[in-house]
Scaffold this motif. Structure first.
Motif, mmCIF file in Angstrom:
data_model
loop_
_atom_site.group_PDB
_atom_site.id
_atom_site.type_symbol
_atom_site.label_atom_id
_atom_site.label_comp_id
_atom_site.label_asym_id
_atom_site.label_seq_id
_atom_site.Cartn_x
_atom_site.Cartn_y
_atom_site.Cartn_z
ATOM 1 N N ALA A 1 0.816 -1.216 0.000
ATOM 2 C CA ALA A 1 0.000 0.000 0.000
ATOM 3 C C ALA A 1 0.851 1.267 0.000
ATOM 4 C CB ALA A 1 -0.937 0.007 1.206
ATOM 5 N N ILE A 2 2.142 1.135 0.314
ATOM 6 C CA ILE A 2 3.049 2.272 0.210
ATOM 7 C C ILE A 2 3.213 2.611 -1.265
ATOM 8 C CG2 ILE A 2 5.390 3.112 0.642
ATOM 9 C CD1 ILE A 2 5.538 1.153 2.995
ATOM 10 N N ARG A 3 2.970 3.847 -1.619
ATOM 11 C CA ARG A 3 2.910 4.246 -3.025
ATOM 12 C C ARG A 3 4.187 3.911 -3.792
ATOM 13 N NH1 ARG A 3 -0.184 7.727 -6.024
ATOM 14 N NH2 ARG A 3 -1.406 8.287 -4.206
ATOM 15 N N GLN A 4 5.328 4.052 -3.145
ATOM 16 C CA GLN A 4 6.590 3.840 -3.855
ATOM 17 C C GLN A 4 6.964 2.364 -4.014
ATOM 18 O OE1 GLN A 4 6.132 5.941 -1.312
ATOM 19 N NE2 GLN A 4 7.385 7.792 -1.487
ATOM 20 N N VAL A 5 6.168 1.461 -3.445
ATOM 21 C CA VAL A 5 6.478 0.033 -3.512
ATOM 22 C C VAL A 5 5.706 -0.601 -4.662
ATOM 23 C CG1 VAL A 5 6.300 -2.180 -2.330
ATOM 24 C CG2 VAL A 5 7.028 -0.152 -1.068
ATOM 25 N N GLU A 6 6.425 -1.242 -5.582
ATOM 26 C CA GLU A 6 5.781 -1.911 -6.716
ATOM 27 C C GLU A 6 5.394 -3.338 -6.379
ATOM 28 O OE1 GLU A 6 6.890 -3.307 -11.274
ATOM 29 O OE2 GLU A 6 7.718 -1.443 -10.486
ATOM 30 N N SER A 7 6.285 -4.059 -5.708
ATOM 31 C CA SER A 7 5.981 -5.438 -5.327
ATOM 32 C C SER A 7 6.723 -5.772 -4.037
ATOM 33 C CB SER A 7 6.379 -6.422 -6.434
ATOM 34 O OG SER A 7 7.771 -6.395 -6.652
ATOM 35 N N VAL A 8 6.255 -6.824 -3.361
ATOM 36 C CA VAL A 8 6.864 -7.199 -2.084
ATOM 37 C C VAL A 8 6.693 -8.692 -1.865
ATOM 38 C CG1 VAL A 8 4.727 -6.601 -0.856
ATOM 39 C CG2 VAL A 8 6.870 -6.774 0.405
ATOM 40 N N GLU A 9 7.698 -9.299 -1.262
ATOM 41 C CA GLU A 9 7.631 -10.696 -0.848
ATOM 42 C C GLU A 9 7.968 -10.761 0.645
ATOM 43 O OE1 GLU A 9 9.940 -13.381 -3.125
ATOM 44 O OE2 GLU A 9 9.016 -12.846 -5.041
ATOM 45 N N VAL A 10 7.166 -11.524 1.370
ATOM 46 C CA VAL A 10 7.353 -11.646 2.818
ATOM 47 C C VAL A 10 7.553 -13.123 3.155
ATOM 48 C CG1 VAL A 10 6.349 -11.240 5.099
ATOM 49 C CG2 VAL A 10 5.896 -9.631 3.224
ATOM 50 N N PRO B 1 -3.022 5.305 -15.205
ATOM 51 C CA PRO B 1 -2.590 3.933 -15.481
ATOM 52 C C PRO B 1 -3.468 3.205 -16.496
ATOM 53 C CG PRO B 1 -2.552 4.387 -13.125
ATOM 54 C CD PRO B 1 -3.253 5.549 -13.775
ATOM 55 N N ASP B 2 -4.740 3.583 -16.593
ATOM 56 C CA ASP B 2 -5.665 2.897 -17.498
ATOM 57 C C ASP B 2 -5.849 3.618 -18.830
ATOM 58 O OD1 ASP B 2 -6.133 0.930 -15.537
ATOM 59 O OD2 ASP B 2 -7.647 2.193 -14.580
ATOM 60 N N ASP B 3 -5.147 4.718 -19.028
ATOM 61 C CA ASP B 3 -5.282 5.492 -20.266
ATOM 62 C C ASP B 3 -4.388 4.890 -21.350
ATOM 63 O OD1 ASP B 3 -5.823 7.704 -22.044
ATOM 64 O OD2 ASP B 3 -3.860 8.490 -21.477
ATOM 65 N N PRO B 4 -4.945 4.496 -22.506
ATOM 66 C CA PRO B 4 -4.128 3.889 -23.570
ATOM 67 C C PRO B 4 -2.993 4.792 -24.044
ATOM 68 C CG PRO B 4 -6.467 3.528 -24.001
ATOM 69 C CD PRO B 4 -6.387 4.490 -22.857
ATOM 70 N N ALA B 5 -3.243 6.094 -24.130
ATOM 71 C CA ALA B 5 -2.198 7.015 -24.580
ATOM 72 C C ALA B 5 -1.055 7.072 -23.560
ATOM 73 C CB ALA B 5 -2.774 8.403 -24.810
ATOM 74 N N GLY C 1 2.550 4.073 -15.072
ATOM 75 C CA GLY C 1 1.745 5.279 -14.997
ATOM 76 C C GLY C 1 1.304 5.632 -13.598
ATOM 77 N N VAL C 2 1.876 4.985 -12.592
ATOM 78 C CA VAL C 2 1.545 5.256 -11.197
ATOM 79 C C VAL C 2 2.420 6.390 -10.677
ATOM 80 C CG1 VAL C 2 1.487 4.314 -8.854
ATOM 81 C CG2 VAL C 2 0.822 2.886 -10.800
ATOM 82 N N VAL C 3 1.809 7.370 -10.042
ATOM 83 C CA VAL C 3 2.558 8.489 -9.460
ATOM 84 C C VAL C 3 3.276 8.010 -8.202
ATOM 85 C CG1 VAL C 3 2.398 10.778 -8.408
ATOM 86 C CG2 VAL C 3 0.966 10.203 -10.392
ATOM 87 N N THR C 4 4.588 8.131 -8.191
ATOM 88 C CA THR C 4 5.358 7.698 -7.030
ATOM 89 C C THR C 4 5.534 8.806 -6.001
ATOM 90 O OG1 THR C 4 7.472 8.254 -8.080
ATOM 91 C CG2 THR C 4 6.612 6.046 -8.451
ATOM 92 N N GLU C 5 5.631 10.035 -6.481
ATOM 93 C CA GLU C 5 5.737 11.177 -5.577
ATOM 94 C C GLU C 5 5.555 12.463 -6.372
ATOM 95 O OE1 GLU C 5 9.729 12.269 -4.148
ATOM 96 O OE2 GLU C 5 10.500 10.570 -5.306
ATOM 97 N N VAL C 6 5.328 13.541 -5.660
ATOM 98 C CA VAL C 6 5.168 14.857 -6.283
ATOM 99 C C VAL C 6 6.258 15.769 -5.728
ATOM 100 C CG1 VAL C 6 3.667 16.859 -6.604
ATOM 101 C CG2 VAL C 6 2.690 14.544 -6.569
ATOM 102 N N ARG C 7 6.979 16.431 -6.627
ATOM 103 C CA ARG C 7 8.067 17.313 -6.223
ATOM 104 C C ARG C 7 7.819 18.731 -6.721
ATOM 105 N NH1 ARG C 7 13.709 14.000 -7.472
ATOM 106 N NH2 ARG C 7 13.219 12.089 -6.298
ATOM 107 N N ALA C 8 8.481 19.674 -6.075
ATOM 108 C CA ALA C 8 8.378 21.065 -6.513
ATOM 109 C C ALA C 8 9.165 21.286 -7.799
ATOM 110 C CB ALA C 8 8.880 21.992 -5.408
ATOM 111 N N VAL C 9 10.261 20.552 -7.953
ATOM 112 C CA VAL C 9 11.121 20.693 -9.133
ATOM 113 C C VAL C 9 11.304 19.328 -9.764
ATOM 114 C CG1 VAL C 9 13.371 21.413 -9.997
ATOM 115 C CG2 VAL C 9 12.319 22.656 -8.100
#
Length: 205
Positions: free
Chosen positions: A58-67, A124-128, A101-109
């Motif tokens: 659920a952490i936005r910056q994590v793509e996959s995890v194994e426990v 993420p679901d937009d074909p373009a 297409g997933v936003v990982t973070e938002v920066r000022a620069v």
């Protein structure tokens, strides 16, 4: 038998003493441990590893995890972080997006090394969006660093603006290897626009 059951499933003797995190670079290990939500001393055998993986994912910056479990008392969490590949302007800020297409973070620069996406309906679901990101992923390193901007009004009309101002009409996401190979050669010729949307019939203007 009863003693063994008590020792493994109830007693803190084989409880969680450590949550070992690996694979993280940008996400602090303590944040991942907190998201895992496993208290010290919880019997290792009773830890729901699927639930832990879901919470960490659920952490936005994590793509996959194994426990997994490492006896006698270590919970092992291996993560793969999302890697930003492009920048999406959001007002005065810059949203970093990964290959999905997933936003990982938002920066000022915005990081200067990442190309800017110009899209009508980013997501993420937009074909373009998918086509633009697929084109970025298909570019060899010697081409990728030259790209300043990627425009995709539709999935079949992707264009690249290079850092020196030249424009590449890429077209759809088909035949990326052919297009990249041809473009590498064409860029040796001075021009304003290179059209590789149909690799069999290319044009230079």
């Amino acid at each position: 038998m009863g003693t063994a059951v008590w020792l493994v499933f109830i007693s803190p003797v084989l409880g969680v003493r450590e949550i070992r995190v690996s694979g993280n670079f940008d996400v602090p290990a303590d944040r991942i441990r907190q998201a895992a939500g496993v208290a010290d001393g919880t019997p290792l055998a009773t830890v729901d590893v699927a639930a832990v993986a879901g919470r960490v994912r659920a952490i936005r910056q994590v793509e996959s995890v194994e426990v997994g479990r490492s006896w006698p008392g270590t919970l092992v969490v291996e993560v793969v972080e999302r890697e930003p590949v492009a920048v999406l302007p959001v007002g005065a800020e810059a949203a970093l997006v990964d290959r999905h297409g997933v936003v990982t973070e938002v920066r000022a620069v915005a990081p200067p090394a990442l190309p800017v996406l110009r899209l009508d309906r980013p997501g993420p679901d937009d074909p373009a969006t998918g086509a633009a990101l697929a084109v970025i992923a298909a570019l060899p390193e010697e081409l990728a660093w030259k790209v300043a901007e990627v425009r995709a009004p539709s999935a079949e009309t992707v264009t690249l603006r290079l850092k020196d101002g030249r424009v590449v009409v890429w077209g759809g996401r088909d035949r990326p290897a052919d297009k990249a190979r041809i473009l590498t050669t064409l860029l040796e010729r001075p021009a304003d626009t290179y059209d590789v949307s149909s690799p069999d019939v290319v044009t230079v203007k």
